[in-house]
Scaffold this motif. Structure first.
Motif, PDB file in Angstrom:
ATOM      1  N   HIS A   1      48.095  50.238  43.989  1.00 22.97           N
ATOM      2  CA  HIS A   1      47.063  50.512  43.128  1.00 22.97           C
ATOM      3  C   HIS A   1      45.993  49.263  43.468  1.00 22.97           C
ATOM      4  CE1 HIS A   1      44.231  51.313  40.055  1.00 22.97           C
ATOM      5  NE2 HIS A   1      44.657  52.669  39.881  1.00 22.97           N
ATOM      6  N   ILE A   2      44.574  49.614  43.566  1.00 17.79           N
ATOM      7  CA  ILE A   2      43.656  48.681  43.675  1.00 17.79           C
ATOM      8  C   ILE A   2      43.773  47.544  42.666  1.00 17.79           C
ATOM      9  CG2 ILE A   2      41.762  49.930  42.447  1.00 17.79           C
ATOM     10  CD1 ILE A   2      41.375  47.969  45.862  1.00 17.79           C
ATOM     11  N   ILE A   3      44.049  48.004  41.547  1.00 15.91           N
ATOM     12  CA  ILE A   3      43.970  47.027  40.361  1.00 15.91           C
ATOM     13  C   ILE A   3      44.949  45.681  40.750  1.00 15.91           C
ATOM     14  CG2 ILE A   3      45.874  48.124  38.880  1.00 15.91           C
ATOM     15  CD1 ILE A   3      42.895  46.587  37.484  1.00 15.91           C
ATOM     16  N   HIS A   4      45.838  46.061  41.468  1.00 19.83           N
ATOM     17  CA  HIS A   4      47.018  44.938  41.899  1.00 19.83           C
ATOM     18  C   HIS A   4      46.368  43.976  42.733  1.00 19.83           C
ATOM     19  CE1 HIS A   4      50.117  46.518  39.635  1.00 19.83           C
ATOM     20  NE2 HIS A   4      49.968  47.708  40.025  1.00 19.83           N
ATOM     21  N   ALA A   5      45.090  44.094  43.315  1.00 19.81           N
ATOM     22  CA  ALA A   5      44.233  43.313  44.038  1.00 19.81           C
ATOM     23  C   ALA A   5      43.560  42.213  43.337  1.00 19.81           C
ATOM     24  CB  ALA A   5      43.188  43.867  45.052  1.00 19.81           C
ATOM     25  N   LEU A   6      43.684  42.533  41.890  1.00 23.13           N
ATOM     26  CA  LEU A   6      43.351  41.459  41.169  1.00 23.13           C
ATOM     27  C   LEU A   6      44.294  40.090  41.046  1.00 23.13           C
ATOM     28  CD1 LEU A   6      40.948  40.544  39.207  1.00 23.13           C
ATOM     29  CD2 LEU A   6      42.363  41.463  37.425  1.00 23.13           C
TER      30      LEU A   6
ATOM     31  N   ILE B   1      34.965  40.886  42.771  1.00 19.49           N
ATOM     32  CA  ILE B   1      34.913  40.747  41.572  1.00 19.49           C
ATOM     33  C   ILE B   1      35.540  39.493  40.844  1.00 19.49           C
ATOM     34  CG2 ILE B   1      35.538  41.840  39.340  1.00 19.49           C
ATOM     35  CD1 ILE B   1      35.782  44.459  40.865  1.00 19.49           C
ATOM     36  N   MET B   2      34.852  38.667  40.140  1.00 14.46           N
ATOM     37  CA  MET B   2      35.466  37.553  39.512  1.00 14.46           C
ATOM     38  C   MET B   2      35.550  37.666  38.085  1.00 14.46           C
ATOM     39  SD  MET B   2      33.953  34.712  41.874  1.00 14.46           S
ATOM     40  CE  MET B   2      34.867  33.387  41.490  1.00 14.46           C
ATOM     41  N   PHE B   3      36.619  37.092  37.332  1.00 15.94           N
ATOM     42  CA  PHE B   3      36.744  36.747  36.047  1.00 15.94           C
ATOM     43  C   PHE B   3      37.014  35.391  35.733  1.00 15.94           C
ATOM     44  CE2 PHE B   3      37.515  41.401  36.634  1.00 15.94           C
ATOM     45  CZ  PHE B   3      36.726  41.835  35.654  1.00 15.94           C
ATOM     46  N   ALA B   4      36.719  34.786  34.615  1.00 16.82           N
ATOM     47  CA  ALA B   4      37.049  33.682  34.200  1.00 16.82           C
ATOM     48  C   ALA B   4      38.607  33.508  34.009  1.00 16.82           C
ATOM     49  CB  ALA B   4      36.267  33.111  32.935  1.00 16.82           C
ATOM     50  N   PRO B   5      39.326  32.544  33.803  1.00 17.43           N
ATOM     51  CA  PRO B   5      40.851  32.264  33.849  1.00 17.43           C
ATOM     52  C   PRO B   5      41.225  32.893  32.228  1.00 17.43           C
ATOM     53  CG  PRO B   5      39.981  30.325  34.403  1.00 17.43           C
ATOM     54  CD  PRO B   5      38.750  31.129  34.323  1.00 17.43           C
TER      55      PRO B   5
ATOM     56  N   HIS C   1      40.230  37.136  40.629  1.00 16.98           N
ATOM     57  CA  HIS C   1      39.237  37.899  41.630  1.00 16.98           C
ATOM     58  C   HIS C   1      40.087  38.861  42.395  1.00 16.98           C
ATOM     59  CE1 HIS C   1      41.222  34.226  43.731  1.00 16.98           C
ATOM     60  NE2 HIS C   1      40.939  35.016  44.981  1.00 16.98           N
ATOM     61  N   ALA C   2      39.171  39.639  42.835  1.00 20.53           N
ATOM     62  CA  ALA C   2      39.734  40.905  43.924  1.00 20.53           C
ATOM     63  C   ALA C   2      38.464  41.278  44.876  1.00 20.53           C
ATOM     64  CB  ALA C   2      39.977  42.123  42.861  1.00 20.53           C
ATOM     65  N   VAL C   3      38.930  41.617  46.003  1.00 16.38           N
ATOM     66  CA  VAL C   3      37.710  41.936  46.907  1.00 16.38           C
ATOM     67  C   VAL C   3      38.272  43.224  47.491  1.00 16.38           C
ATOM     68  CG1 VAL C   3      37.528  39.442  47.633  1.00 16.38           C
ATOM     69  CG2 VAL C   3      39.183  40.724  48.919  1.00 16.38           C
ATOM     70  N   GLN C   4      37.049  43.953  48.234  1.00 20.06           N
ATOM     71  CA  GLN C   4      37.182  45.405  48.542  1.00 20.06           C
ATOM     72  C   GLN C   4      36.077  45.542  49.790  1.00 20.06           C
ATOM     73  OE1 GLN C   4      35.852  48.782  46.317  1.00 20.06           O
ATOM     74  NE2 GLN C   4      38.067  49.569  46.645  1.00 20.06           N
ATOM     75  N   PRO C   5      36.698  45.781  50.711  1.00 17.98           N
ATOM     76  CA  PRO C   5      35.843  45.932  52.189  1.00 17.98           C
ATOM     77  C   PRO C   5      34.743  47.201  51.557  1.00 17.98           C
ATOM     78  CG  PRO C   5      37.748  47.006  52.629  1.00 17.98           C
ATOM     79  CD  PRO C   5      38.159  46.559  51.091  1.00 17.98           C
ATOM     80  N   ILE C   6      33.508  46.682  52.224  1.00 14.15           N
ATOM     81  CA  ILE C   6      32.119  47.462  52.008  1.00 14.15           C
ATOM     82  C   ILE C   6      32.263  48.170  53.601  1.00 14.15           C
ATOM     83  CG2 ILE C   6      29.879  47.679  51.870  1.00 14.15           C
ATOM     84  CD1 ILE C   6      30.054  45.758  49.808  1.00 14.15           C
TER      85      ILE C   6
END
Length: 124
Positions: free
Chosen positions: A2-7, A32-36, A101-106
């Motif tokens: 699942h894409i959530i596991h890219a985080l 997408i980035m989130f503080a620790p 953080h997580a990344v997804q190709p455009i």
């Protein structure tokens, strides 16, 4: 998976959180980035967030594209320290140690990522 596991957070060879950098070369990626402190870490692996926490559990149960959109929405909220951006060719993004953080190709893409030694800091 699942894409959530890219985080994730980046971890060095010695299993410490580390700074990293993302460098766009060809094509674009959504980042997408989130503080620790936005999510607790998994008790089994510091690189992964605890998917049972209140912010992530509902997202992890959604279809992938809906989950990605919800992660973007969450990162953009005024009460959350985070953000969403496009990594374009020629751009460099510094990701401090501990930042989720997580990344997804455009587009079709090539990018370079790796540990950064800019700060010289590694924390557990």
């Amino acid at each position: 998976k699942h894409i959530i596991h890219a985080l994730h957070r980046d971890v060095s060879k010695c299993r410490q959180l580390c700074d990293t950098g993302l460098c766009g070369v060809i094509g674009r990626k959504r980042v997408i980035m989130f503080a620790p402190d936005e999510f607790p870490a998994s008790s089994s692996f510091a690189r992964s967030p605890d998917m049972t926490c209140a912010k992530l559990r509902p997202i992890s149960e959604m279809p992938e594209q809906e989950a990605w959109a919800k992660l973007e929405e969450l990162a953009s909220r005024s009460d959350v320290r985070g953000g969403v951006l496009n990594l374009e060719p020629g751009m460099f993004i510094f990701v401090p140690h501990g930042w989720w953080h997580a990344v997804q190709p455009i587009d079709d893409f090539t990018f370079i990522t790796g540990p950064s030694y800019l700060s010289g800091v590694g924390v557990e």
